[in-house]
Design an enzyme around this catalytic site. Structure first.
Site, mmCIF file in Angstrom:
data_model
loop_
_atom_site.group_PDB
_atom_site.id
_atom_site.type_symbol
_atom_site.label_atom_id
_atom_site.label_comp_id
_atom_site.label_asym_id
_atom_site.label_seq_id
_atom_site.Cartn_x
_atom_site.Cartn_y
_atom_site.Cartn_z
ATOM 1 N N GLU A 304 1.010 -1.252 0.165
ATOM 2 C CA GLU A 304 0.017 0.300 0.135
ATOM 3 C C GLU A 304 1.174 1.603 0.179
ATOM 4 O O GLU A 304 -0.112 2.392 0.483
ATOM 5 C CB GLU A 304 -1.081 0.164 1.511
ATOM 6 N N GLY A 305 1.680 1.383 -0.122
ATOM 7 C CA GLY A 305 3.244 2.418 -0.071
ATOM 8 C C GLY A 305 3.405 3.196 1.217
ATOM 9 O O GLY A 305 3.676 3.764 1.631
#
Lengths: 337, 337
Positions: A304-305
């Protein structure tokens, strides 16, 4: 500036801009003048100088920092390579949109402008144990979808991903681009059991065997073994380079997305900082092969970063010290003997 | 609640409160319900649960977080153990007050309320190669000055220091409290040459020999080999424990301040997170002896609470995820198979 043709992608890979050496030199001089023993801020000093080079200014800024989460679905998920069912990809995209995921909270803390880009979630890529994951057109469309999210004037770009099954694609990309077998690059992902990992390794080795005869180019490796969100990250990171925008890399899947490109063109990652080292075991090896030293090691393994977003906070600290500290002359402090 | 008598200090050391187990259990349950694979936020999850325990609430907060930089001067500085002259301590205190130091920039980014406490800068401690650094009264006053900066209701406390010569005092404290010779604990500090380090080791070994017969209690070790800013940090960290306030530790000098206390009472550091591992070589060994795993390794070696301030940003990330994420039920996301 997108990758609508294979030639455009390959031209971009051959023609990589470099950082502004004069801005880096000015930033070095400034660091040496600030009221602290020389070098005592360690990597914070390096980060400020790195961003000075890519932003082309002695005092880099972090006002327009963007995170983009690309989401894709994978045909290989039907082989049981994840602890979660494939419909979780779309459920998590809805969660991102509603603001309930980890990356929402972490982006807000890091001052990141967050965008979500779902890529044909109702049309998974081909099962790469049987067929190439994408057609040429599909792969170019994904590369371009990534590039389209990077625009001139950004101070920093953070690519992230969501895609049930994508650590299998990432492991396959690493093995194909950097060598080794599936076992060298495969881990539990979101939380597979030991038996699940054994099964995952078999699936990935089958894919590597199936596509052993494919051309060994960055594009064909991405197309055969990647996925839409993976190609989109590769396109975004390459587009950032064309625009001299520094990039904060996230975890195993994010880094695997550029492994085929970096294997062919090692300087590809020059504009990238490694945000963190994931608990996914292949990531440590992958970072070493990319020549990157991670800023953080916090045992995160979410994607998801999320790890990159936490690392952006370190960049804020680095730039604040670089920009706001007084010099020895300004403060009337004696420098060292 | 200050340490005006030796008995008050020793009573506090014997009567350490413990975290709220019920709040930690509630925080664990909440973490398991959030929309992420279990454990995938790694140390961010641990931090949230740790703060839940010490703050006594399922969802801990970071609204009232305080950093205090204690400054002191050291008689041993006259022995040439630092790369900087002793008058830099007062110059840097003026720089802190004017907002020009690294800790000013880093505190602002981390949302820390910053206080500066100079301790008798015009009256250095005794040169501990000759005499005890402090009298009993001086040491109790410094402990109390530290305790006075910690008040009920703080969500987190960050102790920091400034004092030319204080890595020599820190090395002496470590050797005395934890064993070993000066060479095991001595490094370049602000930037000594190899010859300077050799000289510094001789000075510290002379101090250890001079005070070998002193009573081996936390108080007498601090008094003979410490300094005012060091004793103040020890007093503040102990006072934070009495008030169940979690502490983010900084570098080598900060951790050395509690080494004599922790050697006698190992659970002393239970309310402490280690913010970072300093480039000062003794710090890695000291953290291991204290049983603490640092959050960051950024090659910083400045003191001032600077590494701890950067690490506070990680706490913000941890608490934001813990507080703001949706649960699987709220988001309609399938949990693992």
């Amino acid at each position: 500036m997108s990758f609508t043709t294979l030639a455009a992608f390959e031209t971009a890979l051959r023609d990589l801009p470099m950082p502004d050496e004069a801005a880096m030199a000015s930033a070095c001089v400034r660091q040496a003048s600030l009221t602290k023993p020389s070098g005592s801020l360690g990597r914070l000093e390096e980060i400020a100088i790195f961003l000075a080079g890519w932003q082309g200014r002695e005092r880099p800024r972090l006002e327009k920092a963007r995170a983009v989460i690309f989401a894709g679905n994978h045909g290989v998920a039907a082989q049981g390579v994840s602890a979660f069912p494939a419909n979780v990809t779309a459920q998590m995209v809805a969660n991102f949109a509603a603001g309930g995921a980890a990356i929402n909270a972490l982006s807000a803390v890091a001052g990141l402008d967050l965008h979500i880009v779902p890529l044909d979630l109702d049309r998974p890529t081909g099962d790469f144990t049987q067929v190439p994951a994408m057609s040429e057109e599909e792969c170019l469309a994904a590369l371009s979808a990534g590039a389209a999210m990077v625009e001139p004037g950004l101070d920093l770009f953070v690519p992230g991903e969501m895609g049930i099954g994508n650590t299998s694609a990432a492991a396959a990309l690493c093995a194909r681009a950097l060598g080794g077998c599936a076992v060298d690059w495969t881990g539990p992902g979101t939380g597979l059991s030991a038996a699940g990992i054994t099964r995952k390794i078999e699936v990935i080795d089958a894919a590597l065997t199936r596509h052993a005869g494919a051309p060994a180019t960055p594009f064909e490796t991405l197309r055969h073994l990647g996925g839409r969100e993976i190609a989109a990250m590769a396109g975004a990171i390459l587009q950032a380079r064309r625009l001299n925008i520094p990039v904060m890399l996230d975890g195993f899947v994010c880094c695997a997305a550029i492994a085929p490109l970096a294997a062919a063109v090692p300087s590809l990652t020059d504009h990238c900082l490694a945000g963190h080292c994931s608990a996914e075991p292949g990531h440590e090896r992958l970072l070493a092969r990319l020549g990157l030293t991670p800023l953080l090691r916090l045992d995160m393994r979410l994607g998801e970063g999320s790890g990159a977003a936490v690392a952006v906070q370190i960049v804020h600290a680095a730039l604040a010290a670089h920009d706001r500290m007084a010099t020895f002359a300004q403060a009337g402090v004696s420098s060292d003997a």
